[in-house]
Design a protein around this motif. Structure first.
Motif, mmCIF file in Angstrom:
data_model
loop_
_atom_site.group_PDB
_atom_site.id
_atom_site.type_symbol
_atom_site.label_atom_id
_atom_site.label_comp_id
_atom_site.label_asym_id
_atom_site.label_seq_id
_atom_site.Cartn_x
_atom_site.Cartn_y
_atom_site.Cartn_z
ATOM 1 N N LEU A 303 0.898 -0.892 0.125
ATOM 2 C CA LEU A 303 -0.011 -0.722 -0.477
ATOM 3 C C LEU A 303 0.685 1.439 -0.007
ATOM 4 N N ARG A 304 1.969 1.186 0.718
ATOM 5 C CA ARG A 304 2.924 2.477 0.645
ATOM 6 C C ARG A 304 3.201 2.731 -0.596
ATOM 7 N N PRO A 310 -3.664 1.506 -9.217
ATOM 8 C CA PRO A 310 -4.200 0.321 -9.359
ATOM 9 C C PRO A 310 -3.299 -0.369 -10.532
ATOM 10 N N VAL A 311 -2.235 0.407 -10.550
ATOM 11 C CA VAL A 311 -1.313 -1.027 -11.795
ATOM 12 C C VAL A 311 -0.176 -1.021 -10.702
ATOM 13 N N LEU A 312 0.233 -0.319 -9.864
ATOM 14 C CA LEU A 312 1.646 -0.210 -9.190
ATOM 15 C C LEU A 312 0.536 -1.806 -8.019
ATOM 16 N N VAL A 313 -0.486 -1.491 -7.440
ATOM 17 C CA VAL A 313 -1.183 -2.317 -6.543
ATOM 18 C C VAL A 313 -0.956 -3.861 -7.473
ATOM 19 N N SER A 314 -1.507 -3.756 -8.590
ATOM 20 C CA SER A 314 -1.328 -5.663 -9.592
ATOM 21 C C SER A 314 -0.207 -5.843 -9.514
ATOM 22 N N ASP A 325 11.649 -7.885 3.176
ATOM 23 C CA ASP A 325 12.841 -7.569 1.746
ATOM 24 C C ASP A 325 13.141 -5.979 0.982
ATOM 25 N N LEU A 326 11.431 -5.139 1.695
ATOM 26 C CA LEU A 326 11.109 -4.481 0.962
ATOM 27 C C LEU A 326 11.876 -3.205 2.147
ATOM 28 N N ASP A 327 12.832 -2.560 0.599
ATOM 29 C CA ASP A 327 13.542 -1.698 0.794
ATOM 30 C C ASP A 327 12.474 0.046 0.810
#
Length: 794
Positions: A303-304, A310-314, A325-327
Motif C-alpha cells: 500500500l505504501r 491500481p496498476v502498481l498495486v496489481s 525484503d522491502l527497502d
C-alpha cells in the motif's frame, strides 16, 4: 431496451471472471444509464473517465465495454491512440463491429477505395528524382500529390493532369486529383476524408442501432485522442451536418485530463463525469486478498509503495516477497522489480522499456541472447498492455525505468538506443526495396520503422540527431498531415524520454503548427525555414513543400514566392518550376504557365506528362484546337491514360463535338470507374444529348463516391433545369446552397430556373447575391444586366 434477469449465481460468476475489484460507483452509474431511455433527461450520452496515470482508466474502460456487451447486448468498439486520424478511428469502429457480426459494408467499401488510392499514390515516384515509368502521368501524379499532402480518398493519377484550381468560363473550379469542383469549399469537402466517410459511417451506425439495444463507442487515452477527435465528436453530437448519430449510442471517453471546455463546456448536461482516484485502502486490500496476499506487513508495504495506484498495486501483488525484503529507499523501478530474483528476467524487463512499442522481433533486438526467449513472460507482467497488436509498458512504470537507465549509465543508454535505431533502419531499408526515401514516407511499412529509428537516435544523441530529424520532417510533412503529426509527436516523446529540452520544445512547437490539418504543414515549414538551421538543399525542399501547400489553400502569391525562391536556389528543381506553372494557370496567367512548363520540358525532355500539362493549359485558356493537338499524341503514346482522355473529352465538348467527347469520357471511366471528375463531365454531356436518366445515374455514382458535395448537387440541378423540370432544379439548388451558402454558381443557376418560371424578382435577387459573393462572375453580371434592362423586373 429490456433484458432477461440474471440469477445471483450468474452475477457472482461474472464478477469473478472480470476480476472485479473496486470502481463500483462508476460501474453502477454506467449500468443505471442503460435503464434510462435516451429521451429521459437523466440519460447521459457521454461518460468521461479521467484521472492520473495508473488509476486504472484503461482497466475500467475494458470493464465498461465488457459490461455493455455481455449484460446489455450492445455493439461496442474501443479506439485508442493507435488511431492517428479521424478516418483511422472510424476504421477501428467498423473493424470491431464486423468482428461482432455487423459489417458496415458501404463504409468499408469507400474506406477500401481510399486506402487503395492512397496506396497507388504512395507507390508513385517523384518528378525529377529518377526516370519515371512509361506512363508520364505517374510522374506528374507524384508532383501533384506532394503539393496536396496525399489528399485522402483521391486516385493517384486522377488529377495529375490538373492539380490546380480550374476556371471554366465564369465558374472558378478547383482541381484536386480525380475530383475537381467549381468552388473552393467544394474542393475542401472532397479533400477532407472526414466529410466523405462520416456520412457513410453514421448512416450504417443508424442501421446497426436499429437491430441492437445499444451502441457503445469507447475512446481510451483521450488525452492524446482529444485534440484530434474533439471537433469531429462535437459535430456528431450537436449537428446533423455529417448525418445523424443514433440516439441509443453511448460514448465513453477515458483520459488523464479534463475535457476541453472550449469544445465540451456547453455539453455538461449530456456528459457524466467519472473522476478516478487511487484505490481506497479497502479496495486495494480487496485486490491483494484476491491475489492471496494477506500477510499484514507485506500488505502495508505494498500500500505504501504503490500509493494505491491500481496498476502498481496489481504489479506489486504479482510477487510481493516479504516485509523484510522491502527497502523504503528503493527507486520506483526497484519497487516493480525488487522481487524478481532472476537477473536475466530483470535485465530483460528493463531493456524492454526502451522501445515505444514491443513485438517479439523488437524484443529480441533489444535484449541479450539469453533473454530472447522471455517475451511471453514479459507479456504476462501486469504493467504490460496490448494495443494494436503490440505490447506497451504502462506509462507509470516505463517512465522511471527509462529514467533509471538514462541516469545510471548514459553510455549504455546511448549504445542501446543506437543499436535499436540501426535495427529499425535495417527493417526500413528492407521495406523500401530501393524506394527513394522521399517516397518512402508515404508507405506505412517504411515510415513506421523510420519514425522509430529517429526516436531512438534522438534518445541516444539528442543534439546530434535533431538536425537530421528536422530535415526529414520536410518529407514527412510532404506525405500528409497524419504522417506529419506522427513525426512531430515522435520528437515530443523522444524529448521527454531523453530529458532533452530542445528536442521536446521543437516537437511541441511542431505539433502546434500542425494543428490545422487543412493548412497542410504551412506553418511547420515556416518554423523549419526560420529556425531549423536548414542547409541550402533542405531550404529548397521546404520552400517547395510549403509552396504546394499554399497553392492548395489558394495562397497563390505566397506559393509563387516560395517556388521562385526555390528556383533561385536550385534552378534545376522540377517540382518548383512545375509549381510555378500550376499557380500561374490557377490565376489565369497562361503565358507564364506555358513558359514555366517550357523550363520543365527542358529539364525532363520528352516527358509525356509535360505535354499533357501543356494540353490541359491550352484547354483552360480556351485554345481548344491547340489543346487537342497536344493531347492527341499523349493518348496515342498511352491509350490507357484516363486523365488525358478525360481532358480531351472536355475539350471536344467545348468544341461541340459531343459524340467524340462522350467516347473519350466513356473510355476514361471504363479505365477508372471511380474517376469522379470524368463522371461529372459525362453527366453534362449526357444532359446535353437529352439523356437525363444517364446523367442522373452518373451523378448518383459521384455522390456514392463523394457524398454531401454541393458541386454535385449543382450539376444535378442543371440536369433537371435543362430538362425543363424547374421546380425540381430549384429544390436541388436549395439543397446545395444549404450546404454552402456561398456557392455563387448555384445561385446563378437557380436564377435561370426562377426566370423560366416567371419569378423575375427572385431571379434578380439570386444574381445580385451571386455577384456580391463573386464580383468577377462575368456571366452573372451579364445576366443581371439583361434582367434589369428587360423591364420585367420590379
Amino acid at each position: 431496451m429490456g433484458r432477461e434477469r440474471l440469477s445471483m449465481q450468474e452475477l457472482i460468476q461474472r464478477r469473478r471472471n472480470a476480476g472485479f475489484v473496486g470502481r463500483r460507483r462508476e460501474l453502477d452509474a454506467f449500468r443505471d444509464n442503460f435503464g434510462l431511455p435516451p429521451e429521459d433527461a437523466r440519460h447521459r450520452f457521454v461518460f468521461h473517465v479521467h484521472g492520473h496515470a495508473g488509476v486504472g482508466k484503461t482497466w475500467l474502460t475494458l470493464l465498461l465495454e465488457r459490461t455493455a456487451r455481455q449484460e446489455y447486448g450492445a455493439l461496442t468498439a474501443r479506439v485508442d491512440e493507435t488511431a492517428r486520424s479521424v478516418p483511422e478511428a472510424m476504421a477501428a469502429i467498423s473493424e470491431q463491429f464486423a468482428r461482432q457480426g455487423r459489417e458496415l459494408t458501404a463504409f468499408d467499401r469507400r474506406l477500401a477505395s481510399y486506402r487503395q488510392r492512397r496506396h497507388e499514390a504512395e507507390s508513385v515516384p517523384a518528378v525529377g528524382e529518377r526516370q519515371g515509368p512509361s506512363t508520364g502521368g505517374m510522374v506528374t501524379a507524384r508532383a501533384g500529390l506532394a503539393g496536396l499532402g496525399l489528399v485522402p480518398g483521391v486516385g493517384a493519377l486522377a488529377g495529375a493532369v490538373d492539380p490546380v484550381p480550374l476556371a471554366e468560363g465564369t465558374d472558378r473550379l478547383r482541381a484536386a486529383l480525380s475530383s475537381r469542383f467549381r468552388d473552393h469549399k467544394d474542393v475542401q469537402l472532397v479533400l477532407d476524408p472526414v466529410e466523405t466517410l462520416s456520412p457513410l459511417l453514421l448512416r450504417e451506425l443508424s442501421e446497426a442501432a436499429a437491430t441492437v439495444p445499444w451502441l457503445v463507442l469507447l475512446f481510451d487515452t483521450y488525452e492524446r485522442l482529444g485534440p484530434l477527435l474533439d471537433p469531429w465528436l462535437r459535430t456528431l453530437l450537436t449537428s446533423e451536418r455529417l448525418g445523424t448519430l443514433p440516439a441509443n449510442t453511448v460514448l465513453v471517453l477515458a483520459g488523464q485530463t479534463r475535457l476541453d471546455p472550449g469544445c465540451w463546456g456547453d455539453l455538461a448536461d449530456v456528459v457524466a463525469e467519472l473522476p478516478l482516484e487511487p484505490f481506497t485502502e479497502a479496495e486495494a486490500r480487496q485486490l491483494l486478498t484476491a491475489k492471496g496476499i494477506t500477510d499484514e506487513p507485506v500488505v502495508r508495504e505494498v500500500l505504501r509503495l504503490s500509493g494505491r495506484l491500481p496498476v502498481l498495486v496489481s504489479t506489486l501483488a504479482e510477487n510481493p516477497g516479504t516485509g523484510g525484503d522491502l527497502d523504503p529507499s528503493a527507486t520506483a523501478v526497484d519497487r516493480f522489480l525488487k522481487w524478481e530474483r532472476d537477473p536475466v528476467r530483470r535485465s530483460a524487463a528493463l531493456a524492454g522499456a526502451l522501445p515505444r512499442r514491443l513485438n517479439e522481433d523488437v524484443f529480441k533486438a533489444v535484449v541479450a541472447d539469453e533473454g530472447a526467449g522471455l517475451f511471453g513472460w514479459l507479456r504476462s507482467l501486469p504493467f504490460i498492455g496490448d494495443r494494436d497488436g503490440a505490447a506497451r509498458y504502462h506509462d507509470v512504470v516505463r517512465a522511471p525505468m527509462l529514467r533509471l537507465q538514462r541516469t545510471t549509465s548514459p553510455q549504455r543508454w546511448g549504445a542501446a538506443h543506437t543499436r535499436l535505431a540501426e535495427t529499425f533502419a535495417g527493417w526500413r531499408e528492407a521495406a523500401a526495396g530501393g524506394l527513394d526515401p522521399h517516397d518512402g514516407w508515404r508507405l506505412d511499412s517504411w515510415n513506421g520503422p523510420r519514425l522509430e529509428e529517429w526516436y531512438h537516435l534522438l534518445c541516444a544523441w539528442p543534439s546530434a540527431a535533431l538536425p537530421g530529424a528536422l530535415r526529414d520532417g520536410i518529407d514527412a510533412c510532404d506525405a500528409g498531415p497524419a504522417v506529419a503529426r506522427r513525426w512531430a509527436t515522435t520528437l515530443v516523446e523522444a524529448g521527454e524520454d531523453a530529458d532533452s529540452d530542445v528536442v521536446r520544445a521543437w516537437g511541441l512547437h511542431l505539433v502546434d503548427a500542425l494543428g490545422d490539418e487543412r493548412r497542410r504543414g504551412i506553418e511547420a515549414m515556416g518554423l523549419l525555414l526560420a529556425r531549423g538551421g536548414l542547409d541550402p538543399a533542405a531550404r529548397v525542399a521546404a520552400l517547395v513543400v510549403r509552396g504546394w501547400h499554399r497553392r492548395s489553400v489558394e495562397e497563390f502569391d505566397g506559393a509563387l514566392g516560395d517556388f521562385q525562391r526555390a528556383v533561385e536556389l536550385d534552378p534545376g528543381n522540377v517540382r518548383a518550376h512545375f509549381g510555378r506553372a500550376v499557380v500561374h494557370r490557377a490565376t489565369g496567367e497562361f503565358t507564364a504557365a506555358m513558359d514555366a512548363l517550357d523550363r520543365v520540358d527542358a529539364l525532363e525532355p520528352g516527358s509525356t506528362w509535360v505535354q499533357r500539362e501543356r494540353g490541359e493549359t491550352c484547354r483552360r485558356a480556351g485554345r481548344y484546337e491547340e489543346a487537342l493537338a497536344r493531347l492527341d499524341p499523349v493518348i496515342e503514346a498511352d491509350p490507357a491514360d484516363h486523365v488525358a482522355l478525360g481532358s480531351r473529352g472536355q475539350t471536344r465538348m467545348a468544341l461541340g463535338r459531343i459524340q467524340e467527347a462522350l467516347a473519350d469520357l466513356d473510355r476514361a471511366i471504363e479505365l477508372n470507374g471511380d474517376y469522379a471528375w470524368a463522371l461529372l463531365r459525362r453527366a453534362r454531356v449526357r444532359s446535353t444529348l437529352g439523356d437525363s436518366a444517364g446523367a442522373l445515374a452518373d451523378l448518383d455514382r459521384v455522390e456514392s463516391l463523394e457524398p454531401g458535395v454541393p458541386g454535385t448537387l449543382g450539376e444535378r440541378g442543371d440536369v433537371h433545369r435543362f430538362a425543363g423540370r424547374y421546380e425540381e432544379a430549384i429544390a436541388v439548388y436549395d439543397r446545395a446552397l444549404a450546404l454552402d451558402p456561398g456557392y455563387a454558381w448555384a445561385l446563378g443557376s437557380r436564377a435561370m430556373a426562377n426566370e423560366a418560371l416567371g419569378r423575375h424578382a427572385e431571379a434578380l435577387a439570386d444574381l445580385e447575391r451571386a455577384v456580391a459573393l463573386n464580383p468577377g462572375y462575368a456571366w452573372a453580371v451579364a445576366q443581371r444586366e439583361r434582367l434589369l434592362s428587360s423591364g420585367d423586373s420590379p
